[in-house]
Design a protein around this motif. Structure first.
Motif, mmCIF file in Angstrom:
data_model
loop_
_atom_site.group_PDB
_atom_site.id
_atom_site.type_symbol
_atom_site.label_atom_id
_atom_site.label_comp_id
_atom_site.label_asym_id
_atom_site.label_seq_id
_atom_site.Cartn_x
_atom_site.Cartn_y
_atom_site.Cartn_z
ATOM 1 N N HIS A 18 6.259 -4.283 5.949
ATOM 2 C CA HIS A 18 6.357 -5.484 4.960
ATOM 3 C C HIS A 18 5.367 -5.099 4.001
ATOM 4 C CE1 HIS A 18 3.488 -6.122 8.016
ATOM 5 N NE2 HIS A 18 2.770 -7.126 7.335
ATOM 6 N N ARG A 19 4.449 -4.147 4.258
ATOM 7 C CA ARG A 19 3.197 -3.965 3.377
ATOM 8 C C ARG A 19 2.764 -2.386 2.994
ATOM 9 N NH1 ARG A 19 -2.341 -4.827 6.664
ATOM 10 N NH2 ARG A 19 -1.880 -3.575 8.541
ATOM 11 N N ILE A 20 3.809 -1.593 3.385
ATOM 12 C CA ILE A 20 3.433 -0.242 2.973
ATOM 13 C C ILE A 20 4.571 0.314 2.339
ATOM 14 C CG2 ILE A 20 1.936 0.128 4.729
ATOM 15 C CD1 ILE A 20 3.665 1.979 6.086
ATOM 16 N N ARG A 21 4.341 1.505 1.483
ATOM 17 C CA ARG A 21 5.561 2.225 1.022
ATOM 18 C C ARG A 21 4.923 3.773 1.391
ATOM 19 N NH1 ARG A 21 8.812 -0.495 -2.387
ATOM 20 N NH2 ARG A 21 7.803 -2.093 -3.688
ATOM 21 N N LEU A 22 6.180 4.542 2.173
ATOM 22 C CA LEU A 22 5.744 5.574 2.742
ATOM 23 C C LEU A 22 6.228 6.968 2.097
ATOM 24 C CD1 LEU A 22 4.106 7.081 5.145
ATOM 25 C CD2 LEU A 22 6.105 6.868 6.567
ATOM 26 N N SER A 23 5.545 7.808 1.341
ATOM 27 C CA SER A 23 6.053 9.100 1.113
ATOM 28 C C SER A 23 5.946 10.048 1.900
ATOM 29 C CB SER A 23 5.608 9.550 -0.710
ATOM 30 O OG SER A 23 6.158 8.236 -1.416
ATOM 31 N N GLU B 62 12.635 8.547 3.306
ATOM 32 C CA GLU B 62 12.041 9.701 3.538
ATOM 33 C C GLU B 62 11.660 10.073 5.212
ATOM 34 O OE1 GLU B 62 9.155 10.551 0.634
ATOM 35 O OE2 GLU B 62 10.188 9.547 -0.839
ATOM 36 N N LEU B 63 11.456 8.937 5.705
ATOM 37 C CA LEU B 63 10.787 9.248 7.153
ATOM 38 C C LEU B 63 12.207 9.553 7.923
ATOM 39 C CD1 LEU B 63 8.830 9.478 9.073
ATOM 40 C CD2 LEU B 63 8.869 6.930 9.601
ATOM 41 N N ALA C 178 0.811 -0.990 0.128
ATOM 42 C CA ALA C 178 -0.113 -0.043 0.111
ATOM 43 C C ALA C 178 0.928 1.085 -0.107
ATOM 44 C CB ALA C 178 -0.816 -0.124 1.250
ATOM 45 N N CYS C 179 0.419 2.265 -0.929
ATOM 46 C CA CYS C 179 1.379 3.539 -0.808
ATOM 47 C C CYS C 179 0.527 4.461 0.113
ATOM 48 C CB CYS C 179 1.306 3.975 -2.257
ATOM 49 S SG CYS C 179 2.091 2.903 -3.443
ATOM 50 N N LEU C 180 1.361 5.144 0.859
ATOM 51 C CA LEU C 180 0.751 6.127 1.956
ATOM 52 C C LEU C 180 1.740 7.663 1.740
ATOM 53 C CD1 LEU C 180 0.670 3.166 3.635
ATOM 54 C CD2 LEU C 180 -0.544 4.987 5.133
ATOM 55 N N THR C 181 0.830 8.462 1.770
ATOM 56 C CA THR C 181 1.693 9.796 1.823
ATOM 57 C C THR C 181 1.518 10.473 3.125
ATOM 58 O OG1 THR C 181 1.066 10.174 -0.366
ATOM 59 C CG2 THR C 181 1.362 12.054 0.820
ATOM 60 N N TYR C 182 2.775 10.909 3.780
ATOM 61 C CA TYR C 182 2.564 11.750 5.162
ATOM 62 C C TYR C 182 2.774 13.100 4.848
ATOM 63 C CZ TYR C 182 4.323 12.954 9.892
ATOM 64 O OH TYR C 182 4.499 13.649 10.806
ATOM 65 N N ALA C 183 2.035 13.845 5.071
ATOM 66 C CA ALA C 183 1.884 15.420 4.807
ATOM 67 C C ALA C 183 2.322 16.078 6.476
ATOM 68 C CB ALA C 183 0.723 15.898 4.581
ATOM 69 N N PHE C 184 3.588 16.596 6.156
ATOM 70 C CA PHE C 184 3.909 17.228 7.558
ATOM 71 C C PHE C 184 4.754 18.487 7.124
ATOM 72 C CE2 PHE C 184 8.243 16.855 6.356
ATOM 73 C CZ PHE C 184 9.217 17.040 7.522
#
Length: 229
Positions: free
Chosen positions: A36-41, A112-113, A7-13
């Motif tokens: 194991h199941r996400i990609r975080l941008s 990115e985190l 799953a692709c997630l976007t973190y707006a900060f």
């Protein structure tokens, strides 16, 4: 969603957003629990831009906000941050901070985190201006990156171009406050939790979203209003 897909997630900060700093340990734990199941941008929201890019002294609510965030989240603010707020002269410029994130983000071998957290430590722990190129030299060294490549990327016009692209992305996603964590779906962006969420509640929300169809909602351009506090 197939088990082999992430799953692709976007973190707006925003690197200068104290509530995002307070949310940091939660989003870190969530990202690690679900690696194991996400990609975080991570994208920069642009809290202090334009007429809002002012010295700390222009925001007298920050000391009280610091106490509230520590009480609610347990995060510790550093003595360097306290000194910077007390002096009141550091200009909070989110465009510079976003250019710095973009410069770090484009380097190989860094998440990115990790880049976002390094910026937050520089300000909320050490009290260093995120407009100072030496901050990015230090972060690059700390993270084992090419120092010259990072500083060149930060000072180049492309860094500011990417910063503005991040701000447009946040507006396109209709993010009106932050921190905001979004699940990218075929039908648009779906928000997971909020600043008061726990890692466990975010994981539970993700579980639900991945097994429940998301209705299509049209996305329109909306003005960015800043954090929720």
């Amino acid at each position: 969603m197939l088990s082999s897909e992430r799953a692709c997630l976007t973190y707006a900060f925003d690197a200068y957003c104290a509530w995002c700093y307070g949310f940091g340990p939660v989003v870190r734990a969530f990202a690690e629990d679900n690696a194991h199941r996400i990609r975080l941008s991570v994208v920069s929201a642009g809290l202090y831009t334009g007429a809002r890019a002012l010295p700390v002294a222009a925001y007298p609510h920050l000391p009280a906000e610091r106490g509230t965030i520590t009480r609610l989240t347990g995060v510790a603010f550093g003595t360097g941050y306290d000194r910077a707020v007390s002096r009141g002269t550091t200009v909070l410029d989110s465009t510079d901070a976003a250019a710095g994130l973009a410069a770090l983000r484009e380097q190989a071998g860094i998440s990115e985190l990790d880049a976002a957290e390094a910026l937050q430590r520089a300000w909320f722990v050490d009290g260093r201006s995120l407009s100072d190129v030496e901050v990015y030299r230090g972060i690059a060294g700390e993270l084992g990156l090419d120092v010259d490549a990072v500083t060149a990327a930060y000072t180049s016009p492309a860094g500011r171009t990417q910063a503005r692209a991040d701000f447009r992305t946040v507006r396109r996603l209709r993010v009106l406050c932050y921190p905001t964590l979004l699940l990218d779906t075929a039908h648009g962006a779906d928000q997971l939790g909020g600043a008061a969420s726990t890692a466990a509640s975010l994981t539970s929300a993700l579980d639900q979203r991945l097994t429940t169809p998301i209705p299509q909602v049209p996305i329109h351009e909306m003005p960015l209003r800043g954090e929720s506090s």
